[in-house]
Design a protein around this motif. Structure first.
Motif, short mmCIF file in Angstrom:
data_model
loop_
_atom_site.label_atom_id
_atom_site.label_comp_id
_atom_site.label_asym_id
_atom_site.label_seq_id
_atom_site.Cartn_x
_atom_site.Cartn_y
_atom_site.Cartn_z
N TRP A 150 0.85 -1.18 0.00
CA TRP A 150 0.00 0.00 0.00
C TRP A 150 0.89 1.24 0.00
CZ3 TRP A 150 -0.97 -3.78 4.01
CH2 TRP A 150 -1.97 -4.70 3.65
N ILE A 151 0.55 2.21 -0.83
CA ILE A 151 1.39 3.39 -1.03
C ILE A 151 0.73 4.62 -0.42
CG2 ILE A 151 2.62 4.83 -2.70
CD1 ILE A 151 3.58 1.95 -2.63
N PHE A 152 1.49 5.37 0.37
CA PHE A 152 1.03 6.60 0.99
C PHE A 152 2.00 7.73 0.61
CE2 PHE A 152 -0.29 3.01 3.43
CZ PHE A 152 -1.56 3.30 3.92
N LYS A 153 1.46 8.89 0.25
CA LYS A 153 2.29 10.03 -0.12
C LYS A 153 1.86 11.26 0.68
CE LYS A 153 3.14 8.41 -4.85
NZ LYS A 153 3.07 8.75 -6.30
N GLY A 154 2.85 12.04 1.11
CA GLY A 154 2.54 13.25 1.88
C GLY A 154 3.77 13.77 2.58
N LEU A 209 3.77 11.78 13.15
CA LEU A 209 2.61 12.59 12.77
C LEU A 209 2.66 12.83 11.26
CD1 LEU A 209 0.14 14.38 13.55
CD2 LEU A 209 1.76 16.26 13.86
N ALA A 210 1.69 12.28 10.54
CA ALA A 210 1.73 12.33 9.08
C ALA A 210 0.46 12.96 8.52
CB ALA A 210 1.90 10.92 8.50
N SER A 211 0.62 13.60 7.39
CA SER A 211 -0.51 14.14 6.62
C SER A 211 -0.38 13.60 5.21
CB SER A 211 -0.46 15.68 6.62
OG SER A 211 -1.55 16.20 5.89
N TYR A 212 -1.31 12.73 4.82
CA TYR A 212 -1.26 12.08 3.51
C TYR A 212 -2.20 12.79 2.54
CZ TYR A 212 0.70 8.37 6.43
OH TYR A 212 1.45 7.67 7.33
N ASP A 213 -1.67 13.15 1.39
CA ASP A 213 -2.53 13.75 0.36
C ASP A 213 -2.86 12.75 -0.74
OD1 ASP A 213 -0.12 13.77 -1.20
OD2 ASP A 213 0.36 15.72 -0.34
N ASP A 214 -2.29 11.54 -0.65
CA ASP A 214 -2.59 10.47 -1.61
C ASP A 214 -2.37 9.14 -0.91
OD1 ASP A 214 -3.19 9.03 -3.87
OD2 ASP A 214 -1.25 9.35 -4.84
N SER A 215 -3.41 8.32 -0.84
CA SER A 215 -3.31 7.03 -0.18
C SER A 215 -4.50 6.17 -0.62
CB SER A 215 -3.35 7.20 1.35
OG SER A 215 -4.68 7.39 1.81
N CYS A 219 7.66 -0.68 6.71
CA CYS A 219 7.36 0.53 5.94
C CYS A 219 8.64 1.00 5.26
CB CYS A 219 6.82 1.64 6.84
SG CYS A 219 5.33 1.22 7.74
N HIS A 220 8.63 1.08 3.94
CA HIS A 220 9.78 1.56 3.18
C HIS A 220 9.52 3.02 2.80
CE1 HIS A 220 11.52 -2.47 2.88
NE2 HIS A 220 10.29 -2.89 2.67
N LEU A 221 10.40 3.91 3.25
CA LEU A 221 10.22 5.33 3.04
C LEU A 221 11.23 5.87 2.04
CD1 LEU A 221 8.87 4.76 5.86
CD2 LEU A 221 9.46 7.08 6.47
N HIS A 222 10.74 6.72 1.15
CA HIS A 222 11.60 7.49 0.24
C HIS A 222 11.17 8.93 0.41
CE1 HIS A 222 13.11 8.39 -4.12
NE2 HIS A 222 13.92 8.84 -3.17
N CYS A 223 12.10 9.80 0.89
CA CYS A 223 11.69 11.16 1.22
C CYS A 223 12.91 12.07 1.30
CB CYS A 223 10.93 11.18 2.55
SG CYS A 223 11.92 10.58 3.94
N VAL A 265 3.95 0.32 2.37
CA VAL A 265 3.70 -0.58 3.50
C VAL A 265 3.47 -1.99 2.97
CG1 VAL A 265 2.25 -1.06 5.51
CG2 VAL A 265 2.69 1.32 4.82
N GLU A 266 4.30 -2.92 3.43
CA GLU A 266 4.20 -4.30 2.99
C GLU A 266 3.13 -5.04 3.81
OE1 GLU A 266 5.83 -5.26 0.43
OE2 GLU A 266 7.24 -3.59 0.24
N ALA A 267 2.66 -6.15 3.27
CA ALA A 267 1.69 -6.97 3.98
C ALA A 267 2.32 -7.58 5.23
CB ALA A 267 1.18 -8.08 3.07
N PRO A 268 1.64 -7.55 6.35
CA PRO A 268 2.20 -8.14 7.58
C PRO A 268 2.35 -9.66 7.44
CG PRO A 268 0.36 -6.67 8.06
CD PRO A 268 0.35 -6.90 6.60
N VAL A 269 3.31 -10.19 8.18
CA VAL A 269 3.48 -11.63 8.26
C VAL A 269 3.25 -12.04 9.72
CG1 VAL A 269 5.05 -11.77 6.32
CG2 VAL A 269 5.98 -11.41 8.58
#
Length: 290
Positions: free
Chosen positions: A17-21, A58-64, A216-220, A280-284
């Motif tokens: 799942w991809i989140f951007k903000g 504390l995050a603010s997502y504008d695309d998710s 969670c893999h972050l690129h920022c 965000v990867e699927a939990p195991v």
């Protein structure tokens, strides 16, 4: 034991799942006794001298997958499960029913619906500047009469976020977060572009009783900033949560109070994430529920 929730239509497809903000990641020194109340017995709290590393995200997502929403992850501390250590979330507050439902059922998070009230302002602070007496002219002397001759003002942006947990028709104030930034010192610099992974454990909730691990893999773009100032009312009896049995409603309130205690603990570093893309990867499942 799982409990039923009202059905929520979901935009979450298959993972990742991809989140951007953008986000603020703040690390605190949290009392081990406070953090330990949230940690399952299968894990060991990583601590030293009575403290662990917790804080908040504390995050603010504008695309998710759930659209635009805000999120506050209260991090109780770091837990150890060989061969790795991961963060443990004490509470996750979101202003999206869909994100709350998905966090509970799919990721095993202690998610709650919340209200985020934001107020922005600009402060003008005065810097005292030393001016040698021999270099002052009559103009400076005139300005000094009004206290203006040796001061300069610079703007500082202030964002105040009030977070209130919503339960049916009632709401409970959790905390106020004041974020200050002095853009004159850094200009448009957003810091270097980095890639990082934030592994976490989750589960052991009434909505997902398995113990899980996800990443969670972050690129920022990231840069250190002044720690945010957190305020809020805290009851005095939070430590008793680890010592007594409670009804489910009392336990819920004590967990809420302990989450506040994490937020009000001493900050040691804060990082600002801009141009954030989080995968965000699927939990195991690492420990199935019995």
């Amino acid at each position: 034991m799982d409990v039923e929730e009202k059905r929520v239509s979901s935009g979450y497809a298959k993972p990742p799942w991809i989140f951007k903000g953008s986000a603020l990641y703040q690390i605190h020194l949290v009392k081990a006794a406070t953090a330990r109340a949230f940690i399952p017995k299968e894990f060991r709290l990583v601590e030293a001298f009575g403290y662990t590393l917790g804080g908040f995200f504390l995050a603010s997502y504008d695309d998710s997958p759930a659209g635009v929403f805000d999120e506050l992850v209260v991090i109780a501390g770091i837990v150890w499960n060989p061969p790795t250590s991961c963060a443990w979330a004490a509470r996750v507050l979101v202003n999206s029913d869909e994100a709350c439902h998905h966090g509970r059922k799919e990721v095993g998070l202690p998610s709650q619906v919340a209200r985020f009230s934001k107020v922005s302002d600009t402060l003008f602070l005065k810097n005292i500047t030393a001016v040698p007496k021999q270099k002052r002219d009559r103009a400076f002397g005139f300005l000094d009469t009004f206290g203006l001759g040796t001061t300069l003002s610079h703007p500082e942006n202030l964002m105040e976020v009030k977070v209130s947990e919503v339960d049916s028709a009632a709401s409970t104030d959790i905390c106020n977060i004041q974020i200050r930034s002095d853009e004159t010192k850094v200009g448009n610099w957003m810091g270097p572009a980095i890639k990082m992974a934030l592994p976490s454990f989750s589960g052991n909730t009434i909505y997902n009783s398995n113990l899980l691990k996800y990443s969670c893999h972050l690129h920022c773009r990231v840069r250190p900033v002044r720690p945010a100032v957190v305020s809020g009312a805290l009851e005095d009896e939070t430590e008793k949560f680890t010592e007594q049995n409670h009804t489910s409603q009392e336990s819920l309130e004590n967990e809420r109070q302990l989450s506040k205690a994490v937020m009000l603990s001493k900050p040691i570093i804060a990082l600002q994430f801009k141009c954030l893309t989080m995968q965000v990867e699927a939990p195991v499942v690492i420990y199935p529920s019995k």
